[in-house]
Design an enzyme around this catalytic site. Structure first.
Site, short mmCIF file in Angstrom:
data_model
loop_
_atom_site.label_atom_id
_atom_site.label_comp_id
_atom_site.label_asym_id
_atom_site.label_seq_id
_atom_site.Cartn_x
_atom_site.Cartn_y
_atom_site.Cartn_z
N PRO A 66 0.84 -1.20 0.00
CA PRO A 66 0.00 0.00 0.00
C PRO A 66 0.87 1.25 0.00
CG PRO A 66 -0.25 -1.23 2.07
CD PRO A 66 0.67 -2.01 1.21
N HIS A 67 0.47 2.25 -0.78
CA HIS A 67 1.27 3.46 -0.86
C HIS A 67 0.40 4.66 -1.24
CE1 HIS A 67 1.23 1.55 -4.85
NE2 HIS A 67 1.22 2.77 -5.32
N GLY A 68 0.94 5.83 -0.96
CA GLY A 68 0.25 7.06 -1.29
C GLY A 68 1.19 8.24 -1.16
#
Length: 153
Positions: A66-68
């Site tokens: 997960p990334h942002g």
């Protein structure tokens, strides 16, 4: 840039309690905040959930990344979590995820963000590395394995 240069051992959760995707994002955000306490927890979780709505970051083989991106940070931040039970993460292969790298990058960064995602993917593509991470005793053991295996990339 190496993963171990960005990953603080305090941001490693060797035994995730989360049973769902949003719980994983929250637990890994809390771990990241141990190394970067100024992060706005709700903002990080919102950015990660928005990214997940675009498509799951569960890449298969028990791995999710997960990334942002956030406006108010200066450098890339990483946390790591392991769930021995596994968490349904809408992964490409339909299997639960066990190993999680959570990345949050400055909004304007592109190169470092993509290079780090690629480096993590390359590291976790190796079944022996995934097995070692699943068998590691604690957070420091996980960190040491990542450091050792990353030296071989």
């Amino acid at each position: 840039m190496k993963i171990v240069d960005l990953l603080n051992p305090a941001a490693i959760v060797a035994d995730l309690k989360a049973e769902g995707k949003n719980e994983v994002l929250a637990e890994l955000t809390d771990a990241m905040r141990k190394a970067a306490s100024s992060l706005d927890r709700d903002e990080v979780i919102q950015v990660l959930q928005e990214r997940e709505r675009l498509g799951s970051t569960g890449i298969g083989e028990g791995v999710a990344i997960p990334h942002g991106k956030l406006k108010d940070i200066d450098n890339l931040l990483i946390s790591f979590g392991r769930s021995k039970a596994g968490v349904e993460f809408d992964s490409m292969d339909g299997k639960p995820a066990h190993l999680f790298f959570l990345l949050v990058a400055p909004e304007e960064s592109v190169g470092v963000h993509l290079k780090t995602l690629a480096r993590i993917s390359k590291l976790l593509k190796n079944p022996a590395v995934r097995r070692r991470l699943m068998e590691a005793g604690d957070g420091q053991g996980i960190y040491d394995i990542i450091a050792e295996e990353e030296a071989n990339l």
